[in-house]
Write a protein that holds these residues in place. Structure first.
Motif, PDB file in Angstrom:
ATOM      1  N   CYS A  75       3.294  -1.030  -3.367  1.00 59.54           N
ATOM      2  CA  CYS A  75       3.401  -0.133  -2.226  1.00 59.54           C
ATOM      3  C   CYS A  75       2.785   1.205  -2.610  1.00 59.54           C
ATOM      4  N   GLU A  76       1.700   1.559  -1.948  1.00 61.64           N
ATOM      5  CA  GLU A  76       1.051   2.841  -2.191  1.00 61.64           C
ATOM      6  C   GLU A  76       1.592   3.850  -1.194  1.00 61.64           C
ATOM      7  N   ALA A  77       2.206   4.891  -1.733  1.00 62.34           N
ATOM      8  CA  ALA A  77       2.787   5.925  -0.879  1.00 62.34           C
ATOM      9  C   ALA A  77       1.879   7.143  -0.824  1.00 62.34           C
ATOM     10  N   SER A  78       1.982   7.894   0.265  1.00 60.49           N
ATOM     11  CA  SER A  78       1.122   9.064   0.451  1.00 60.49           C
ATOM     12  C   SER A  78       1.655  10.285  -0.279  1.00 60.49           C
ATOM     13  N   GLY A  79       2.825  10.158  -0.923  1.00 61.66           N
ATOM     14  CA  GLY A  79       3.393  11.255  -1.687  1.00 61.66           C
ATOM     15  C   GLY A  79       4.510  10.732  -2.576  1.00 61.66           C
ATOM     16  N   ARG A  80       5.269  11.640  -3.159  1.00 60.37           N
ATOM     17  CA  ARG A  80       6.353  11.244  -4.064  1.00 60.37           C
ATOM     18  C   ARG A  80       7.685  11.309  -3.315  1.00 60.37           C
ATOM     19  N   TYR A  81       8.361  10.145  -3.255  1.00 66.51           N
ATOM     20  CA  TYR A  81       9.616  10.011  -2.509  1.00 66.51           C
ATOM     21  C   TYR A  81      10.568   9.137  -3.316  1.00 66.51           C
ATOM     22  N   ALA A  82      11.818   9.161  -2.945  1.00 64.42           N
ATOM     23  CA  ALA A  82      12.719   8.100  -3.401  1.00 64.42           C
ATOM     24  C   ALA A  82      12.313   6.843  -2.636  1.00 64.42           C
ATOM     25  N   MET A  83      12.256   5.737  -3.363  1.00 64.80           N
ATOM     26  CA  MET A  83      11.693   4.514  -2.781  1.00 64.80           C
ATOM     27  C   MET A  83      12.695   3.373  -2.829  1.00 64.80           C
ATOM     28  N   GLY A  84      12.466   2.409  -1.972  1.00 63.40           N
ATOM     29  CA  GLY A  84      13.302   1.219  -1.981  1.00 63.40           C
ATOM     30  C   GLY A  84      12.508   0.004  -1.548  1.00 63.40           C
ATOM     31  N   TRP A  85      12.982  -1.143  -1.962  1.00 64.14           N
ATOM     32  CA  TRP A  85      12.476  -2.423  -1.452  1.00 64.14           C
ATOM     33  C   TRP A  85      13.612  -3.119  -0.729  1.00 64.14           C
ATOM     34  N   PHE A  86      13.316  -3.627   0.446  1.00 63.04           N
ATOM     35  CA  PHE A  86      14.237  -4.411   1.247  1.00 63.04           C
ATOM     36  C   PHE A  86      13.553  -5.716   1.614  1.00 63.04           C
ATOM     37  N   ARG A  87      14.347  -6.683   2.060  1.00 58.53           N
ATOM     38  CA  ARG A  87      13.766  -7.932   2.521  1.00 58.53           C
ATOM     39  C   ARG A  87      14.544  -8.441   3.729  1.00 58.53           C
ATOM     40  N   GLN A  88      13.831  -9.216   4.530  1.00 60.03           N
ATOM     41  CA  GLN A  88      14.454  -9.771   5.730  1.00 60.03           C
ATOM     42  C   GLN A  88      13.987 -11.197   5.914  1.00 60.03           C
ATOM     43  N   ALA A  89      14.945 -12.112   5.863  1.00 57.52           N
ATOM     44  CA  ALA A  89      14.680 -13.522   6.107  1.00 57.52           C
ATOM     45  C   ALA A  89      14.925 -13.818   7.587  1.00 57.52           C
ATOM     46  N   PRO A  90      14.369 -14.917   8.096  1.00 60.53           N
ATOM     47  CA  PRO A  90      14.568 -15.250   9.507  1.00 60.53           C
ATOM     48  C   PRO A  90      16.050 -15.319   9.868  1.00 60.53           C
ATOM     49  N   GLN A  91      16.388 -14.747  10.992  1.00 58.24           N
ATOM     50  CA  GLN A  91      17.763 -14.724  11.517  1.00 58.24           C
ATOM     51  C   GLN A  91      18.764 -14.031  10.594  1.00 58.24           C
ATOM     52  N   LYS A  92      18.277 -13.200   9.712  1.00 57.90           N
ATOM     53  CA  LYS A  92      19.184 -12.465   8.823  1.00 57.90           C
ATOM     54  C   LYS A  92      18.920 -10.968   8.929  1.00 57.90           C
ATOM     55  N   TYR A 101       9.098  -8.774   2.736  1.00 62.04           N
ATOM     56  CA  TYR A 101       9.517  -7.679   1.864  1.00 62.04           C
ATOM     57  C   TYR A 101       8.918  -6.374   2.377  1.00 62.04           C
ATOM     58  N   TYR A 102       9.776  -5.359   2.490  1.00 63.58           N
ATOM     59  CA  TYR A 102       9.376  -4.052   3.002  1.00 63.58           C
ATOM     60  C   TYR A 102       9.622  -2.988   1.941  1.00 63.58           C
ATOM     61  N   CYS A 103       8.651  -2.126   1.731  1.00 64.25           N
ATOM     62  CA  CYS A 103       8.952  -0.934   0.945  1.00 64.25           C
ATOM     63  C   CYS A 103       9.364   0.168   1.903  1.00 64.25           C
ATOM     64  N   ALA A 104      10.138   1.091   1.385  1.00 61.79           N
ATOM     65  CA  ALA A 104      10.677   2.167   2.207  1.00 61.79           C
ATOM     66  C   ALA A 104      10.698   3.449   1.391  1.00 61.79           C
ATOM     67  N   ALA A 105      10.628   4.564   2.099  1.00 60.25           N
ATOM     68  CA  ALA A 105      10.623   5.867   1.438  1.00 60.25           C
ATOM     69  C   ALA A 105      11.524   6.824   2.187  1.00 60.25           C
TER      70      ALA A 105
END
Length: 124
Positions: free
Chosen positions: A22-39, A91-95
């Motif tokens: 995940c390439e971010a446009s700046g420096r942040y606290a980061m996280g990875w999340f995931r989402q499966a179908p129907q969850k 899988y989603y990255c988040a900031a």
């Protein structure tokens, strides 16, 4: 404007490895999340803005590694080893913008910015 661009993922057999970045446009606290179908979207791993502190969900601890290749870089990686079919998800990255150098955030509501998501599929 915060931008997050993900890459990687794909299809792998159980027991194999994949990585997502995940390439971010700046420096942040980061996280990875995931989402499966129907969850619900679920927390996978988090990293502090600086100092490289990390925290993992129990389901991935010891198998996944969240890292930044160097402190000067705003690209983060999630290395996924010993993958299981139940790891299949988008899988989603988040900031999140934060003044804290060492805070790690584990809730969806903590994050204001999200990547586009990338599919990880683990076959039996």
């Amino acid at each position: 404007q915060v931008q997050l661009v993900e890459s990687g993922g794909g299809l792998v057999q159980a027991g194999g490895s994949l990585s997502v970045s995940c390439e971010a446009s700046g420096r942040y606290a980061m996280g990875w999340f995931r989402q499966a179908p129907q969850k619900e979207r679920e927390f996978v791993a988090g990293m502090s803005k600086f100092n490289g502190r990390t925290y993992y969900a129990d389901s991935v601890k010891g198998r996944f590694t969240f890292f930044r290749d160097n402190e000067a870089n705003n690209t983060v990686f999630l290395q996924m080893n010993s993958l299981k079919p139940e790891d299949t998800a988008i899988y989603y990255c988040a900031a999140t913008k934060t003044e804290s150098w060492s805070g790690i955030y584990t809730n969806v509501q903590d994050y204001a910015y999200w990547g586009q998501g990338t599919q990880v599929t683990v076959s039996v």
